[in-house]
Scaffold this active site. Structure first.
Site, short mmCIF file in Angstrom:
data_model
loop_
_atom_site.label_atom_id
_atom_site.label_comp_id
_atom_site.label_asym_id
_atom_site.label_seq_id
_atom_site.Cartn_x
_atom_site.Cartn_y
_atom_site.Cartn_z
N GLY A 96 43.84 44.61 39.25
CA GLY A 96 44.92 45.59 39.14
C GLY A 96 46.27 45.01 39.52
O GLY A 96 47.32 45.48 39.09
N ASP A 101 32.90 44.32 44.23
CA ASP A 101 34.02 43.70 43.50
C ASP A 101 34.72 42.64 44.35
O ASP A 101 35.57 41.91 43.85
CB ASP A 101 35.02 44.76 43.03
CG ASP A 101 35.46 45.68 44.15
OD1 ASP A 101 34.58 46.32 44.76
OD2 ASP A 101 36.66 45.76 44.42
N ASN A 102 34.37 42.57 45.63
CA ASN A 102 34.98 41.56 46.50
C ASN A 102 34.00 40.45 46.86
O ASN A 102 34.23 39.69 47.79
CB ASN A 102 35.51 42.21 47.78
CG ASN A 102 36.71 43.11 47.50
OD1 ASN A 102 37.42 42.93 46.51
ND2 ASN A 102 36.95 44.09 48.37
N ASP A 153 39.19 38.01 48.69
CA ASP A 153 39.97 39.24 48.89
C ASP A 153 40.13 39.58 50.37
O ASP A 153 39.36 40.35 50.96
CB ASP A 153 39.36 40.43 48.13
CG ASP A 153 39.92 40.48 46.72
OD1 ASP A 153 40.63 39.54 46.32
OD2 ASP A 153 39.65 41.46 46.00
P1 AMP Z 1 40.57 45.86 47.03
O1 AMP Z 1 39.85 46.90 47.82
O2 AMP Z 1 41.89 45.45 47.63
O3 AMP Z 1 39.73 44.69 46.73
O4 AMP Z 1 40.99 46.51 45.65
C1 AMP Z 1 40.13 47.29 44.86
C2 AMP Z 1 40.70 47.47 43.50
O5 AMP Z 1 41.99 48.10 43.57
C3 AMP Z 1 40.91 46.20 42.71
O6 AMP Z 1 40.62 46.51 41.37
C4 AMP Z 1 42.38 45.91 42.87
O7 AMP Z 1 42.90 45.17 41.82
C5 AMP Z 1 42.96 47.31 42.91
N1 AMP Z 1 44.23 47.38 43.64
C6 AMP Z 1 44.41 47.32 44.98
N2 AMP Z 1 45.72 47.43 45.29
C7 AMP Z 1 46.39 47.54 44.12
C8 AMP Z 1 47.77 47.69 43.77
N3 AMP Z 1 48.73 47.74 44.68
N4 AMP Z 1 48.06 47.79 42.47
C9 AMP Z 1 47.10 47.75 41.53
N5 AMP Z 1 45.81 47.63 41.79
C10 AMP Z 1 45.44 47.52 43.07
MG MG Z 2 39.32 43.33 45.64
#
Ligand code: AMP
Ligand code: MG
Length: 539
Positions: A112, A280-281, A290
């Site tokens: 994202g 996903d991490n 991540d």
């Molecule tokens: P995370 O828990 O940080 O690994 O993120 C989980 C999901 O949310 C992943 O698909 C990331 O790409 C998305 N994501 C987290 N923060 C953002 C952001 N600020 N903008 C876009 N996507 C995000």
């Molecule tokens: Mg992630």
């Protein structure tokens, strides 16, 4: 005339974008948030930023790309790794993946806010994928902005490099660049958003493929792309396994199980808590991936989770990481099942993870204690006793093990020495002196007597034992409050502590003159401060 670009310069980066070349692309190229089907990635450009400024870079990571110090300090470097410029050969894209978040299937997630720039082949013929984090929204940004704040970027940058130098498998961080633009974040999700400075990290890894990269296709019944991605992964990142076939898929899964076990053992060794072990991490290469609301154990507490979102269920607490990795591997097994259609060997591979983890964990614990090998009939009980005592009062994990290495195991009069004298080398590890009661001293004294008796059996000299223990028990880790102090300063425009920590953590096992304060336990002011004891996912 020689037209080859000069070694070490930005233009000497040779791109070989196998991921985009060999895997199916999303036909749509507009940067519009959407569900993407039948494709592993979408092409997308980073968003330009106003005033990029290089905060820090890692020389060691740069050398993996054959980049010189001059190249890293060039204006071009800052422009490229903030996402403002592209180099010839770059082919930017965001990947599609799904994932189980906190135990529940979350559907499509995807990069994202991560944008891959392409893969380079370095002079040692290694493949490295380059990825910007926080360089603007992608089709996978869902409702978020695609950006990252300086706070979380400092944390990712420093921790990636700290983990590498500790010997923990991890993705690497090349650069940390402030964008000069504000980003709005509601850090506590309490309806009080504030503006924070934005930043972009460039991170690198042989591959950023996650468990969720496979899960997404299986969840959609898209077995064709599932197979394409797995065949690609085996050919690119696991070529030693041979040509893809159902038997090779199984061997691949076994290898992912082993690598994951190795990674978790290392986390448990150094006191690292990932904080958000969603599928996903989870990297298929067994790399720590991540860096979000992670944390380091100050006082040894297996129930601690740094993530405020995880506070209620404590799913991702320190002590549960091995079981969560197993659960995550089971999701990966389900994801590749359609390519194997036989559950039994997949289950056996999951059992192999458990076996592998236990074996390696025991050997790691023996090394932490300076024992030459794990002797089941004595050491099982010895370690269990220690792990029941450590959390009974607030005991700094890092200091405890480090100090234990200087314990004199040659003491003549073990029977007559007092508990007080015995534990005196360890006193620095305790947070609250009132907790070090007579009862506690008796418990740790009992353990130390057993430990000393056991260590003597090895016939290792005191000095050798000390050196061996100090090679696995770090003197310095990226304590939560240290990272937070470097962030506080950085937000005020002073990047010096980031540089000091980056430098310090290059040699985490070596006592460094004048750096004693970084080895001290968490100060009291940091006990309940946000960023020091609890982190939110807001980043
Ligand atoms: P995370 O828990 O940080 O690994 O993120 C989980 C999901 O949310 C992943 O698909 C990331 O790409 C998305 N994501 C987290 N923060 C953002 C952001 N600020 N903008 C876009 N996507 C995000
Ligand atoms: Mg992630």
């Amino acid at each position: 005339m020689n037209t080859r670009p000069k070694n070490g310069t930005m233009s000497s980066l040779i791109f070989d974008n196998r991921f985009t070349r060999e895997l199916p692309a999303d036909p749509e190229t507009a940067n519009r948030r959407r569900q993407v089907t039948g494709a592993c990635y979408s092409r997308v450009y980073p968003t330009r930023v106003a005033a990029p400024r290089l905060v820090a870079y890692s020389e060691e990571t740069a050398s993996l790309l054959d980049l010189s110090v001059e190249a890293c300090e060039s204006g071009e470097f800052t422009q490229v790794f903030s996402g403002n410029d592209l180099l010839a050969g770059m082919d930017p894209y965001a990947t599609c993946y799904g994932g189980h978040q906190f135990g529940n299937w979350a559907g499509q997630l995807g990069d994202g806010r991560a944008i891959n720039l392409g893969e380079i082949i370095n002079q040692r013929s290694e493949r490295w994928a380059l990825q910007l984090k926080g360089a603007g929204p992608t089709p996978y940004a869902r409702t978020a902005d695609g950006l990252a704040v300086l706070r979380s970027s400092v944390r990712e940058f420093l921790c990636s490099e700290a983990m590498f130098h500790l010997g923990v498998p991890t993705t690497r961080a090349l650069s940390l660049i402030a964008t000069g633009e504000p980003v709005e974040r509601d850090m506590f999700y309490d309806g009080h958003p504030k503006e924070e400075p934005g930043a972009v990290v460039c991170r690198i890894a042989p591959s950023f493929t996650r468990f969720g990269s496979f899960e997404i296709f299986t969840s959609r019944g898209d077995i064709k792309v599932l197979k394409q991605l797995l065949d690609y992964t085996i050919r690119t990142d696991f070529p030693h396994l041979g040509d893809p076939s159902p038997a090779v898929y199984l061997r691949w899964f076994e290898e992912v199980c082993r690598k994951t076990a190795d990674m978790i053992v290392e986390w448990m060794r150094v006191g690292f808590v990932h904080g958000v072990m969603n599928t996903d991490n989870m990297s298929i290469l067994g790399l720590t991936l991540d860096y979000g609301p992670y944390g380091w154990l100050d006082n040894y507490d297996p129930d601690w989770t740094p993530n405020t979102t995880d506070a209620a269920g404590r799913r991702y607490r320190f002590g549960q990481q091995p079981q969560i990795a197993h659960w995550n591997l089971a999701q990966l097994a389900n994801a590749i099942y359609p390519l194997i259609e036989d559950a039994k060997p997949l289950q056996q591979a999951l059992d192999l993870y458990v076996e592998c983890y236990h074996r390696e964990w025991k050997s790691m614990m023996a090394r932490k204690l300076g024992l030459s090998a794990f002797e089941p009939h004595t050491d099982e009980a010895l370690i269990a006793e220690l792990l029941s005592i450590l959390p009974s009062i607030e005991t700094d994990m890092t200091i405890f093990y480090r100090r234990l290495s200087s314990m004199d195991t040659s003491i003549e009069s073990l029977a007559s020495i007092s508990d007080d004298a015995l534990i005196s080398p360890l006193m620095e590890a305790y947070y609250v002196s009132a907790q070090v009661t007579r009862e506690y001293k008796a418990a740790i004294g009992h353990w130390l007597r057993g430990y000393i008796a056991r260590a003597r059996k090895d016939n290792t000299s005191l000095e050798t034992r000390r050196l061996q223990m100090n090679a696995v028990n770090p003197q310095y880790v990226l304590r939560n409050y240290l990272a937070q102090e470097s962030i506080d300063k950085a937000e005020a425009g002073d990047f010096s502590l980031i540089h000091d920590l980056l430098d310090l953590l290059r040699r985490p096992y070596t006592e460094q003159q004048g750096k004693e304060k970084f080895a001290e336990k968490r100060p009291d002011w940091a006990r309940h401060r946000a960023g020091c004891s609890m982190l939110s996912c807001s980043s």
